[in-house]
Design a protein around this motif. Structure first.
Motif, PDB file in Angstrom:
ATOM      1  N   SER A   1      -0.279 -53.749 102.562  1.00  0.00           N
ATOM      2  CA  SER A   1      -0.422 -53.028 101.294  1.00  0.00           C
ATOM      3  C   SER A   1      -0.791 -51.560 101.501  1.00  0.00           C
ATOM      4  O   SER A   1      -0.696 -50.757 100.565  1.00  0.00           O
TER       5      SER A   1
ATOM      6  N   ILE B   1       3.288 -57.009  91.759  1.00  0.00           N
ATOM      7  CA  ILE B   1       2.032 -57.373  92.414  1.00  0.00           C
ATOM      8  C   ILE B   1       1.417 -58.494  91.592  1.00  0.00           C
ATOM      9  O   ILE B   1       1.133 -58.325  90.405  1.00  0.00           O
TER      10      ILE B   1
ATOM     11  N   TRP C   1      -4.750 -58.723  92.941  1.00  0.00           N
ATOM     12  CA  TRP C   1      -5.293 -57.674  93.821  1.00  0.00           C
ATOM     13  C   TRP C   1      -6.802 -57.629  93.611  1.00  0.00           C
ATOM     14  O   TRP C   1      -7.269 -57.537  92.474  1.00  0.00           O
TER      15      TRP C   1
END
Length: 343
Positions: A74, A201, A204
């Motif tokens: 990432s 995504i 996170w």
């Protein structure tokens, strides 16, 4: 998040394998996938060649369509967001000093060298600050303010010196982006990179202040990570033709500025650089063996995910993944040579 790309990519896979069947690439890749099953930590492989998803495989119950923790791969995404922010005028450039941007979290007894650290230093892991990765990672994330703790690390080198790989550096970039825009880095990623078909995504982690962890603990499906790699391979242009990442930023990111003391590989802005099978390869690497490889000379992007609980470097698994990529590159070369002979 975008949901439709999963369906379109699945259709593209079927179409692409059929299209490449005449060249034998699909068959070659399937044989490589069969042999790769012996790599016990390996979970998924996905391959795009000449702009099309040509093959993918999941091992031991894992699927390229399901989200995985891509760990430090990432960091390449954080680099993309910084490049876009510079292009939009949110940030001045890689020479911009970080201290004024993080003034509220500077330590009381600030080391004068902290005033010299730039955005470029954070991107290339040359800030000089002590590492928050490796043995220091647990203590760092146990702190009540990750930004302040990263800035308070003692200097192990001068800014611009040796490469000191540290997730704290990319987390400072996430904090800078958040404070300069007033928006989360997740929101920025969805707006700035979301137009790339297939990119999303899934989850996170955030720090105690709510800042998304720059450079770790990000969940993406291998297909989504492949879409991101393809965006870079295409010079920052999305599948629909939009310029999402500045082409000049990609060139800057892929210029070696330092080298890893662990592997000897070059490192630019969030990307490692090495030669494999005679080709320049640019790759993001996450703990355990979460890899996104871009091979521009072969029009190739490859994603591999692995068990996130074991070190890929010390175990030799990283070298096994590099070797698998080498065989994939060689397969595409063989296909190109076969095509040229027919012509």
């Amino acid at each position: 998040m975008l949901k439709r790309p999963t369906v379109s990519l699945a259709f593209l896979l079927i179409f692409s394998v059929a299209a490449h069947g005449a060249d034998g690439l699909g068959e070659r890749l399937e044989k490589l996938f069969d042999k790769a099953e012996r790599l016990t930590p390996l979970r998924t492989v996905a391959i795009a060649h000449e702009g099309a998803l040509v093959a993918e495989r999941g091992y031991r119950g894992h699927s390229p369509a399901r989200a995985a923790n891509i760990k430090s791969a990432s960091k390449s995404i954080i680099s993309a967001l910084v490049g876009i922010a510079i292009d939009k005028g949110v940030l001045q450039g890689t020479d911009q000093k970080i201290a004024p941007l993080l003034q509220a979290d500077l330590p009381a007894d600030v080391d004068p060298r902290l005033q010299q650290v730039t955005i470029g230093h954070l991107l290339s892991m040359q800030a000089g600050l002590g590492r928050t990765s490796g043995p220091n990672y647990g203590r760092w994330v146990a702190s009540n303010n990750w930004v302040r703790a990263a800035l308070a690390m003692p200097f192990d080198d001068d800014p611009g010196g040796t490469m000191l790989y540290s997730t704290g550096s990319t987390h400072l970039l996430s904090a800078i982006l958040t404070r300069r825009t007033g928006r989360s880095t997740l929101a920025l990623a969805r707006e700035w990179l979301g137009p790339q078909e297939g990119f999303s995504i899934a989850a996170w982690d955030r720090d105690p202040q709510g800042i998304y962890l720059g450079g770790n603990q990000m969940a993406m499906s291998p297909r989504s990570l492949l879409a991101f790699g393809e965006l870079y391979r295409n010079g920052g242009v999305s599948r629909s033709g939009r310029q999402l990442v500045p082409a000049d930023w990609i060139k800057l990111s892929w210029q070696p500025r330092t080298a890893s003391r662990f592997t000897g590989d070059g490192y630019g802005y969030g990307w490692f650089i090495r030669q494999i099978a005679g080709e320049a390869v640019f790759y993001g690497w996450g703990y355990g063996g979460q890899m996104v490889y871009v091979v521009p000379g072969r029009a190739l992007t490859v994603v591999m995910t692995s068990d996130e609980n074991g070190p890929a470097g010390r175990s030799g698994h990283r070298d096994d993944l590099h070797a698998l990529l080498e065989r994939i590159i060689e397969a595409t070369k063989d296909v190109r040579e076969a095509r040229s002979k027919r012509i």
